[in-house]
Write a protein that holds these residues in place. Structure first.
Motif, PDB file in Angstrom:
ATOM      1  N   GLN A  43      -8.442 -44.776 -85.905  1.00 40.21           N
ATOM      2  CA  GLN A  43      -7.390 -43.860 -85.468  1.00 40.21           C
ATOM      3  C   GLN A  43      -6.013 -44.445 -85.740  1.00 40.21           C
ATOM      4  O   GLN A  43      -5.105 -43.748 -86.213  1.00 40.21           O
ATOM      5  N   ALA A  44      -5.864 -45.742 -85.478  1.00 36.85           N
ATOM      6  CA  ALA A  44      -4.592 -46.407 -85.752  1.00 36.85           C
ATOM      7  C   ALA A  44      -4.294 -46.427 -87.251  1.00 36.85           C
ATOM      8  O   ALA A  44      -3.151 -46.234 -87.681  1.00 36.85           O
ATOM      9  N   LEU A  45      -5.341 -46.633 -88.048  1.00 38.54           N
ATOM     10  CA  LEU A  45      -5.184 -46.634 -89.505  1.00 38.54           C
ATOM     11  C   LEU A  45      -4.686 -45.281 -90.000  1.00 38.54           C
ATOM     12  O   LEU A  45      -3.731 -45.199 -90.788  1.00 38.54           O
ATOM     13  N   SER A  68      -1.112 -44.597 -89.087  1.00 38.13           N
ATOM     14  CA  SER A  68      -0.152 -45.323 -89.917  1.00 38.13           C
ATOM     15  C   SER A  68       0.093 -44.616 -91.243  1.00 38.13           C
ATOM     16  O   SER A  68       1.130 -44.814 -91.888  1.00 38.13           O
ATOM     17  N   ALA A  69      -0.879 -43.775 -91.656  1.00 38.53           N
ATOM     18  CA  ALA A  69      -0.740 -43.001 -92.892  1.00 38.53           C
ATOM     19  C   ALA A  69      -0.235 -41.588 -92.619  1.00 38.53           C
ATOM     20  O   ALA A  69      -0.237 -40.738 -93.524  1.00 38.53           O
ATOM     21  N   GLY A  70       0.180 -41.330 -91.369  1.00 41.08           N
ATOM     22  CA  GLY A  70       0.699 -40.012 -91.020  1.00 41.08           C
ATOM     23  C   GLY A  70      -0.380 -38.967 -90.845  1.00 41.08           C
ATOM     24  O   GLY A  70      -0.116 -37.764 -90.963  1.00 41.08           O
ATOM     25  N   LEU A  71      -1.618 -39.387 -90.521  1.00 38.27           N
ATOM     26  CA  LEU A  71      -2.746 -38.464 -90.369  1.00 38.27           C
ATOM     27  C   LEU A  71      -3.343 -38.589 -88.976  1.00 38.27           C
ATOM     28  O   LEU A  71      -3.202 -39.631 -88.317  1.00 38.27           O
ATOM     29  N   ASP A  72      -4.016 -37.540 -88.558  1.00 41.53           N
ATOM     30  CA  ASP A  72      -4.716 -37.544 -87.287  1.00 41.53           C
ATOM     31  C   ASP A  72      -6.215 -37.618 -87.565  1.00 41.53           C
ATOM     32  O   ASP A  72      -6.766 -36.707 -88.195  1.00 41.53           O
ATOM     33  N   LEU A  73      -6.860 -38.695 -87.113  1.00 46.18           N
ATOM     34  CA  LEU A  73      -8.276 -38.889 -87.423  1.00 46.18           C
ATOM     35  C   LEU A  73      -9.121 -37.745 -86.887  1.00 46.18           C
ATOM     36  O   LEU A  73     -10.011 -37.244 -87.583  1.00 46.18           O
ATOM     37  N   ASP A  74      -8.872 -37.310 -85.668  1.00 45.18           N
ATOM     38  CA  ASP A  74      -9.693 -36.247 -85.088  1.00 45.18           C
ATOM     39  C   ASP A  74      -9.585 -34.964 -85.906  1.00 45.18           C
ATOM     40  O   ASP A  74     -10.592 -34.272 -86.127  1.00 45.18           O
ATOM     41  N   ALA A  75      -8.384 -34.658 -86.373  1.00 42.95           N
ATOM     42  CA  ALA A  75      -8.205 -33.462 -87.197  1.00 42.95           C
ATOM     43  C   ALA A  75      -8.943 -33.604 -88.522  1.00 42.95           C
ATOM     44  O   ALA A  75      -9.563 -32.651 -89.018  1.00 42.95           O
ATOM     45  N   GLN A  76      -8.900 -34.796 -89.096  1.00 43.58           N
ATOM     46  CA  GLN A  76      -9.601 -35.038 -90.357  1.00 43.58           C
ATOM     47  C   GLN A  76     -11.115 -34.986 -90.166  1.00 43.58           C
ATOM     48  O   GLN A  76     -11.848 -34.511 -91.037  1.00 43.58           O
ATOM     49  N   MET A  77     -11.583 -35.438 -89.009  1.00 44.68           N
ATOM     50  CA  MET A  77     -13.019 -35.363 -88.734  1.00 44.68           C
ATOM     51  C   MET A  77     -13.474 -33.907 -88.624  1.00 44.68           C
ATOM     52  O   MET A  77     -14.554 -33.553 -89.103  1.00 44.68           O
ATOM     53  N   ARG A  78     -12.655 -33.075 -88.013  1.00 46.30           N
ATOM     54  CA  ARG A  78     -12.998 -31.652 -87.926  1.00 46.30           C
ATOM     55  C   ARG A  78     -13.013 -31.022 -89.310  1.00 46.30           C
ATOM     56  O   ARG A  78     -13.908 -30.226 -89.647  1.00 46.30           O
ATOM     57  N   ALA A  79     -12.044 -31.373 -90.124  1.00 46.32           N
ATOM     58  CA  ALA A  79     -11.977 -30.822 -91.481  1.00 46.32           C
ATOM     59  C   ALA A  79     -13.190 -31.246 -92.308  1.00 46.32           C
ATOM     60  O   ALA A  79     -13.694 -30.477 -93.132  1.00 46.32           O
ATOM     61  N   ALA A  80     -13.661 -32.469 -92.080  1.00 48.14           N
ATOM     62  CA  ALA A  80     -14.780 -32.994 -92.862  1.00 48.14           C
ATOM     63  C   ALA A  80     -16.085 -32.262 -92.595  1.00 48.14           C
ATOM     64  O   ALA A  80     -17.027 -32.345 -93.386  1.00 48.14           O
ATOM     65  N   LYS A  81     -16.158 -31.530 -91.497  1.00 52.85           N
ATOM     66  CA  LYS A  81     -17.359 -30.776 -91.165  1.00 52.85           C
ATOM     67  C   LYS A  81     -17.453 -29.456 -91.920  1.00 52.85           C
ATOM     68  O   LYS A  81     -18.514 -28.818 -91.928  1.00 52.85           O
ATOM     69  N   GLN A  82     -16.371 -29.052 -92.552  1.00 52.94           N
ATOM     70  CA  GLN A  82     -16.316 -27.736 -93.167  1.00 52.94           C
ATOM     71  C   GLN A  82     -16.707 -27.779 -94.640  1.00 52.94           C
ATOM     72  O   GLN A  82     -16.338 -28.714 -95.360  1.00 52.94           O
ATOM     73  N   PRO A  83     -17.442 -26.772 -95.119  1.00 53.68           N
ATOM     74  CA  PRO A  83     -17.739 -26.694 -96.556  1.00 53.68           C
ATOM     75  C   PRO A  83     -16.440 -26.657 -97.348  1.00 53.68           C
ATOM     76  O   PRO A  83     -15.451 -26.060 -96.923  1.00 53.68           O
ATOM     77  N   GLY A  84     -16.448 -27.301 -98.478  1.00 49.42           N
ATOM     78  CA  GLY A  84     -15.250 -27.334 -99.308  1.00 49.42           C
ATOM     79  C   GLY A  84     -14.291 -28.442 -98.963  1.00 49.42           C
ATOM     80  O   GLY A  84     -13.191 -28.518 -99.548  1.00 49.42           O
TER      81      GLY A  84
END
Length: 560
Positions: free
Chosen positions: A263-265, A268-284
Motif C-alpha cells: 500500500q505504501a509502495l 508513493s506512485a500516486g496510486l491506491d492499492l485497494d482501487a487497483q485490486m478492485r480493477a484487477a478483478k474486472q475483465p479487460g
C-alpha cells in the motif's frame, strides 16, 4: 517441471475422448467387501512421535533428518515383508538444489514520492529458483502491477496484455480474480481457486513473460494463511528441482511482500492499492506501470546440489501383480525455521505430515495382516512437498509403475487429531469415480462426504495428489471433517483455525500425548477400505466426463 504446466494445461483443454466407459464403477453392493482388519493406532502413535521428535530436526530434504527418516521407513517396510519398489531399491533419487539466501538486502523502491523499504523477514521474503547463481542482484528494475498475473487464453484473460515486462519487477495479487464470489460459477470457478490462483503458477508466468523479479502481495484471506506461514516457509534453506540449464529461464528473484508495504509502495506512485485490486478483478484489466518507481534487492546464495529421495515400497498382488494401487504421503517438513518466542526453531511437522507418513506404514501393516490383494499395492513416501510438490512431481514425470497400469489411489496429508467427525471433506469432490468407493466406506461408518467449505484456499493444488492427477491418474484426497461428534461444526472450525494460526508450518506442530486419535482411526479405516476395494476390483475408475484430467487418462489407458 515448473515450465511444463502450460503444456499440461493445453492437454487438459482438449475435448474429453470416450475411449473409456462413462459407466460409474461397480455399485456398492458389487464391490468387494473390505476385510475386517483395522489399521493400528498404536503404530500411528509410535511413528508420529518418532518422526516429529527433535532428533529428526524437522525432516528437511538433504539433512540428517532425511537420513533418519529414510532409514526408519525402509526398516519399517522391510519388517512388514514388503519389497523394495524401485528395481530392488527402497528409494527413488530426486535431484534437488538447496539454496540458502545470505546477506539479503532490504527490498527498496525508489523514484516515487518517497522511498519505500521492506525488511527481509517481517516485511518481505525473497529467493530464487536459479541454481547456478551465487549472487542475485535486481537493480533499478521498473515496477509494473500485473493484477493477478494470469495469462489464460482459453478464458480470454491476460493480465500482461500490452506491456513488456522483460527485466522489470512485477507486483502480483494472490488467488483468482473471482475468489470473493459466493458460488462456484465464474471465469475462474468463482470461489474455488484454480491453478492460476496458486503462487507457483504466478512465478511460472512471470518467468515466461521475462520478469526480472516477481513479488506477490500477501493478503491473509486470499492466501489462506498468515504472514507467519510465509515467513517460516520462505526463510532458511529452500529446495528447488535441478535442471540442465540451472533454471536460468526463471526470474532472478521471487518473493512476497506484506500488504501494508505494498500500500505504501502504491501510494508513493500516486496510486491506491485497494482501487487497483478492485480493477484487477474486472475483465479487460490492463497492467499498470508504477511511473518512475524502480526496485532494488540483492542477496547471496549458498548452493548445494543433492539427491533427496522418495521411498517406494511394494506389496505384490496375488493374481494381477502388474496392476497397481497407489498410497502417497510426503515425509518431509521445513527443518529449522523461524524460531518461536521460546527459542524453539525446529519445525517438527507432527501433523503435517508425520501423520500421513505414519499412515503409510499403518496401512501397509494392515494389508499384510489381511493378506495380499489381487492387485499390487504401492506405498510411496515423497520428498520436498513443502518446496512445491517436488518429489511427487518427479515421480509423476518418472513413474516407477506406469500410470497406464495404476488403477488410482489415495493421498494422505495432515490427518486430523481434533477427534471423530460425522463427515470428511473431499478435496475435489465430484471429479472422479473414486467418490463411489469413499461413499461406500463412509456408509459403513455412518458418515458422509462433504464439499470443501473453503474452496478459495486451493487445497486441490497444494498436496501431492495433484502431481499424479495432472498425469491422468485418479487420486482421492480428503481431510478430517469439521462436524465433530463432540462440539459440532463450531468445535471443528475452531480446532482448524487454532492449528492454522498457532502450529501450521511453525515450531509448535509437535506431538501431543493428549491428542484425540478417534478421528485418525476412523479416517485411516476409510483409506484402508477404499484402497483395499481398489486392489480387489477389476474396475478401472476414471475421471467424470468433462473433467480437466479425463482426456489424459483416456489417452493413457487407450489400448490397454
Amino acid at each position: 517441471m515448473r515450465s511444463s504446466i502450460l503444456a499440461i494445461a493445453a492437454i487438459l483443454a482438449l475435448p474429453a475422448c470416450t475411449t473409456m466407459s462413462d459407466t460409474p464403477p461397480e455399485s456398492a453392493s458389487a464391490q468387494p467387501a473390505a476385510s475386517g482388519v483395522t489399521p493400528s493406532i498404536d503404530t500411528m502413535k509410535r511413528l508420529v512421535q518418532e518422526l516429529s521428535s527433535d532428533a529428526y530436526e524437522g525432516r528437511a530434504p538433504g539433512s540428517a533428518g532425511e537420513e533418519k527418516t529414510l532409514a526408519l521407513l525402509s526398516s519399517e517396510f522391510a519388517r512388514l515383508g514388503l519389497k523394495p519398489g524401485n528395481n530392488g531399491s527402497w528409494f527413488q533419487d530426486v535431484p534437488l538444489v538447496e539454496i540458502t539466501a545470505r546477506n539479503v538486502s532490504p527490498l527498496r523502491f525508489t523514484g516515487g514520492a518517497s522511498p519505500v523499504t521492506a525488511a527481509y523477514g517481517p516485511e518481505m521474503v525473497i529467493g530464487t529458483y536459479r541454481t547456478t547463481q551465487p549472487h542475485i542482484a535486481v537493480k533499478d528494475s521498473p515496477v509494473v502491477f500485473v493484477g493477478y498475473g494470469i495469462n489464460a487464453p482459453e478464458k480470454g484473460w491476460n493480465d500482461y496484455a500490452g506491456v513488456d515486462v522483460k527485466g522489470k519487477t512485477v507486483i502480483i495479487l494472490v488467488n483468482d480474480p473471482d475468489y470473493e464470489t459466493s458460488g462456484l460459477d465464474g471465469t475462474f470457478n468463482g470461489r474455488a481457486m484454480t491453478y492460476y490462483g496458486r503462487w507457483t503458477y504466478k512465478y511460472e508466468e512471470a518467468a515466461r513473460q521475462g520478469a526480472a523479479a516477481a513479488i506477490i502481495v500477501h493478503d491473509t484471506v486470499p492466501a489462506a494463511y498468515g504472514w507467519n506461514v510465509v515467513q517460516s516457509s520462505w526463510t532458511g534453506a529452500q529446495h528447488v528441482a535441478d535442471s540442465a540449464n540451472g533454471n536460468a529461464d526463471q526470474s532472478a528473484a521471487i518473493g512476497w511482500i506484506q500488504k501494508d508495504k505494498a500500500q505504501a509502495l502504491f501510494a508513493s506512485a500516486g496510486l491506491d492499492l485497494d482501487a487497483q485490486m478492485r480493477a484487477a478483478k474486472q475483465p479487460g484489466f490492463k497492467p499498470v506501470p508504477l511511473a518512475g518507481v524502480k526496485a532494488n534487492v540483492s542477496f547471496d546464495n549458498d548452493l548445494r546440489k543433492h539427491s533427496s529421495k522418495n521411498v517406494v515400497a511394494l506389496l505384490p498382488g496375488k493374481t494381477r501383480p502388474d496392476e497397481y494401487v497407489l498410497y502417497s504421503a510426503h515425509w518431509d517438513h521445513l527443518g529449522r525455521c523461524q524460531a518461536a518466542l521460546d527459542g524453539d526453531d525446529i519445525c517438527n511437522g507432527a501433523v503435517d505430515n508425520a501423520t500421513g507418513t505414519a499412515a503409510l506404514v499403518a496401512l501397509a501393516e494392515a494389508n499384510v495382516k489381511a493378506g495380499p490383494t489381487d492387485r499390487s499395492q504401492v506405498f510411496l513416501a515423497v520428498t520436498a512437498e513443502e518446496s512445491g510438490l517436488l518429489g511427487s512431481a518427479y515421480y509423476g514425470e518418472n513413474p516407477v509403475f506406469p500410470f497406464s497400469k495404476t488403477v488410482g489411489g489415495v493421498n494422505m496429508d495432515a490427518l486430523s487429531v481434533a477427534g471423530r467427525a460425522k463427515n470428511v471433506v473431499v478435496i475435489g469432490k465430484g471429479k472422479s469415480q473414486l467418490d463411489a468407493y469413499l461413499d461406500r466406506a463412509l456408509a459403513a461408518q455412518g458418515r458422509v462426504a462433504t464439499v470443501e467449505p473453503t474452496p478459495e484456499k486451493g487445497y486441490y493444488y497444494r498436496s501431492d495428489h495433484f502431481s499424479f492427477a495432472k498425469h491422468g491418474l485418479p487420486m482421492l484426497y480428503f481431510e478430517g471433517g469439521e462436524d465433530l461428534v463432540n462440539g459440532g461444526t463450531a468445535a471443528g472450525m475452531a480446532a482448524a483455525e487454532d492449528y492454522t494460526k498457532n502450529r501450521y508450518h511453525g515450531p509448535k506442530d509437535e506431538y501431543d500425548p493428549n491428542w484425540d486419535w478417534s478421528g485418525v482411526a476412523a479416517d485411516l479405516k476409510l483409506y484402508y477400505d477404499v484402497g483395499r476395494a481398489l486392489a480387489e476390483t477389476t474396475d478401472w475408475p476414471n475421471w467424470v466426463e468433462g473433467d480437466e484430467f479425463r482426456a489424459i487418462r483416456d489417452k493413457d489407458r487407450a489400448g490397454q
